[in-house]
Structures are given as C-alpha cells and as structure tokens.
Design an enzyme around this catalytic site. Structure first.
Site, PDB file in Angstrom:
ATOM      1  N   ASP A  76       0.856  -1.197   0.000  1.00 31.70           N
ATOM      2  CA  ASP A  76       0.000   0.000   0.000  1.00 31.70           C
ATOM      3  C   ASP A  76       0.890   1.245   0.000  1.00 31.70           C
ATOM      4  OD1 ASP A  76       0.794  -0.641   2.667  1.00 31.70           O
ATOM      5  OD2 ASP A  76      -0.806   0.597   3.502  1.00 31.70           O
ATOM      6  N   GLU A 141       0.075  -0.818   5.875  1.00 34.43           N
ATOM      7  CA  GLU A 141       1.168  -0.236   6.654  1.00 34.43           C
ATOM      8  C   GLU A 141       0.979   1.268   6.752  1.00 34.43           C
ATOM      9  OE1 GLU A 141       4.971   1.249   8.054  1.00 34.43           O
ATOM     10  OE2 GLU A 141       4.025   1.790   6.173  1.00 34.43           O
TER      11      GLU A 141
HETATM   12 ZN   LIG Z   1       6.866   2.180   4.078  1.00 36.51          ZN
END
Ligand SMILES: [Zn+2]
Length: 395
Positions: A76, A141
């Site tokens: 992501d 994340e």
């Molecule tokens: Zn990163």
C-alpha cells in the site's frame, strides 16, 4: 533471465497498481505473479476489524531444508496528493534521467521489486535453496496498521510458521544506498491531558478556576527535565506537545476546560509501562504545585487519556543477521553502513516478537512526496545486495 529477475520491470508493474491504502489495487496480484513462477506457494488472507477497512495481505513461502528467512514489507502507498504537481503521473512509472517516478517507488514497492529479483537471480544460479524464504506483505502499513502485519504474523504462526530472521525492505538510507541499516526502533506513546476548571469572568478569577494555569504546569513538567540523555544505541527520549486546545472564542471568559496532547519517542531506558508511570508521576507532582495557581487549596483536576496503542521500543541483537547484512552491503557498495535506531516506527515493531529483524531498503529522500522517485541504478544495486545477503545467509 526469468522475468522476475529484473527489478526495474518488477517495480514498473507494481507502481502501475494504484494501491493507495487500504486498496489492493492489483499490487498483491502482481507480487503473486512475480513469486509463483519462482516456486512460492502464495496465500492472500483478508483481515477485518470493526471501524477499519478490510485489508488484503499476502504470505508466500518457498520451502527448503535449513533456516527460514522472512522478507517483509507493504504494497500500500500513501495518497498521491496534488496529482497535477507531479512531473509524471504517479502511477506511470516513467523513467527520466535515470530515475523512475511513481508513488511507492521507494516506500516501498521498490524494496519488494528488488527482493523478488534477488530471489529469482539466486534461484537461477542455485537449483536448491538451503532453507526457506517467505514474503510477508501487507496492504495496511500506511493506514491504521490494524489489519496488516500484526494479524498476518499471528495468522502465519497459527499455521505453524516460524522464522529465524527477518529483513524489512523499508527505505532506510538517508542519502545514498549503503548508508544505514536499522537495527531497532524507538517506541512511541501518545496521550491527552484534560484539565477541568470553573468557567467565569476574567475580571473575577477568584470565582473561577482557570484550567489553563493548571495545564501549563502539567505540560511544563513533561518538557523539563529531559527523560534521559540517550543510550548506546538510541538518541535521547523526546516528548513533543502536538496540540493545546481550549477553543475559547471570548477574551473575557475563563474557560471551563483545556487539554493538551503529546507524543513521546522513547529509547530503551524505558518500557511503555515505566514511561507511563513516569509521566503519571510527573503530572501528579505538578498538579499539587501552587506556582501558577496561588492560593488554590485543591490540586489541578485532570485526566490523562492514553491515545492509540503504544509502539514498543526494540533493539535487535543477532550477529548472524546484522553481520551478514552489513557485509553484503559493504561487498556491493564498498561502504560500511551505520547501524541505527533513528526515525519513526515501522512494522518491524510487530515482527520483533517473532524473530530477530533488521531493516534495509532504498534511499528514502522522496518518500511520501510529490514526485516520489528512485534511481534505476539503485534498484540494481539493492538487488545485488539482497542477492548477496540471501547467498551468505544460507551459506
Ligand atoms: Zn513504508
């Protein structure tokens, strides 16, 4: 050359996927298509939790006899910001003057592209792997990090997985490739102090109780003295007050309530428990002071609310992992990387509970910026470092 052996091609395919957190955007499918031909079995668990978006993750493993090495990262990316401000479209992977442009180029699709290429090259030269390699890749994340690495590790452990060492491919180098390996991270802790007073007329303060007086003393007690001077491997613990809120539109009214929020980045002098206790202690002492509240009989009436979950501080002690990676970097770049614990938190904070973990990836200068980009030469160099590391780790 197997197609996955070219990090530039790998990265171009990954950047083309608009995987703005929490969207998968085709990025995990691309990782899967890089790894499946290399003999990896790939699973794609989706995790959910109330109040957060469902997130897809990927776990891929190729098994062999010997130690188990994990490569961890995320596909992501943060939003592109003002798309018109980009020199080249953020999902175009345009190469200009030796640099590839795109959101995620360094943070951290580039790291994944290089590690996949390194594995492909290693397998071209060695039929067998003297151990197992797994890719633990999340799509959560840059978001809340609730349905990502933490749950993926639990999920894998429940299936019987265990690891001997892990490397996270986040961009760790400040200026040039080979500058820095991260061997730990500071902890992070946030809280809000709410002070309750008595509203009243600014000309009749004895009839009121101004919460800003109390809050000022409480905040002061957190800013001075310093929590510590730093330790062998860590910089000094630092607390920043990030907002003070009263929201009072009137100049002649003493408000009823005032609050302040702080974030502490702390070193291995503390655990989150001991640091919380120290903060409570400082606040309780300060609450009883009269300095800014002369004549008041009662201590400052306050509450402290801890925010989010604290991130634990950690430091990895594993000579094989740190030594092997250091020498791989040195052999390829000619530079001896600094071993550091600087910067913010990363998903390594979850992995450290399962196996020793270090972080090494690209140069981070343009991460999260408009025109995020990576030197094409660095992609080749990082691939060589990773390949060297795989060879030496399993030797
Ligand atoms: Zn990163």
């Amino acid at each position: 050359m197997k197609s996955s052996a070219d990090p530039v091609q790998n990265l171009a395919r990954l950047i083309a996927c608009p995987s703005v957190t929490p969207l998968e955007g085709g990025a995990l499918t691309t990782v899967q298509s890089l790894l499946a031909p290399l003999g990896f079995s790939v699973e794609r668990p989706v995790f959910s939790e109330d109040g957060t978006p469902d997130v897809e993750n990927l776990y891929a493993r190729r098994s062999g006899n010997g130690p188990h090495l994990m490569f961890a990262g995320h596909t992501d990316v943060v939003p592109v910001g003002d798309e018109a401000a980009w020199t080249y479209p953020p999902f175009s992977a345009t190469i200009h003057n030796g640099e590839m442009y795109g959101r995620g180029a360094v943070d951290m699709k580039g790291g994944i592209a290089c590690f996949a290429a390194a594995v492909a090259r290693y397998l071209e030269k060695n039929d067998e792997l003297k151990g197992s390699i797994s890719f633990l890749i999340t799509g959560d994340e840059e978001g809340p990090s609730i349905n990502g690495t933490g749950k993926l590790l639990e999920w894998a452990k429940a299936k019987g997985e265990s690891w001997d060492a892990a490397i996270v491919g986040e961009p760790t180098n400040p200026d040039t490739l080979g500058d820095m390996i991260k061997i730990g991270r500071r902890g992070s802790l946030s809280g809000t102090i709410i002070v309750r007073g008595i509203q009243g007329h600014a000309a009749y303060p004895h009839l009121a109780d101004n919460p800003i007086r109390g809050l000022t003393m409480l905040v002061d007690s957190l800013l001075y003295p310093a929590f510590d001077k730093g330790t062998k491997n860590f910089q000094a613990t630092n607390l920043e007050v990030t907002t003070i809120d009263v929201g009072n539109p009137a100049v002649n009214v003493i408000p009823a309530e005032a609050s302040a929020t702080f974030n502490v980045r702390f070193n291995d002098t503390w655990t989150d428990e001991t640091l919380m206790a120290e903060i409570h202690n400082r606040l309780d002492k300060a609450a009883g002071r009269r300095k800014l509240r002369p004549g008041r009989k009662t201590p400052v009436n306050y509450d402290l609310v801890w925010r989010d979950r604290p991130s634990h501080v950690f430091l990895t002690h594993n000579e094989k992992l740190i030594g092997t990676l250091t020498s791989s970097v040195e052999k390829v770049t000619g530079k001896r990387p600094q071993l550091s614990t600087s910067g913010g938190t990363s998903d390594a904070r979850f992995i450290k509970d399962y196996c020793p973990v270090v972080e090494f990836g690209l140069v981070g200068q343009t991460m999260h910026m408009v025109d995020e980009r990576v030197s094409v030469a660095d992609l080749e160099t990082l691939t060589q470092i990773y390949e060297r590391f795989i060879a030496d780790f399993f030797a």
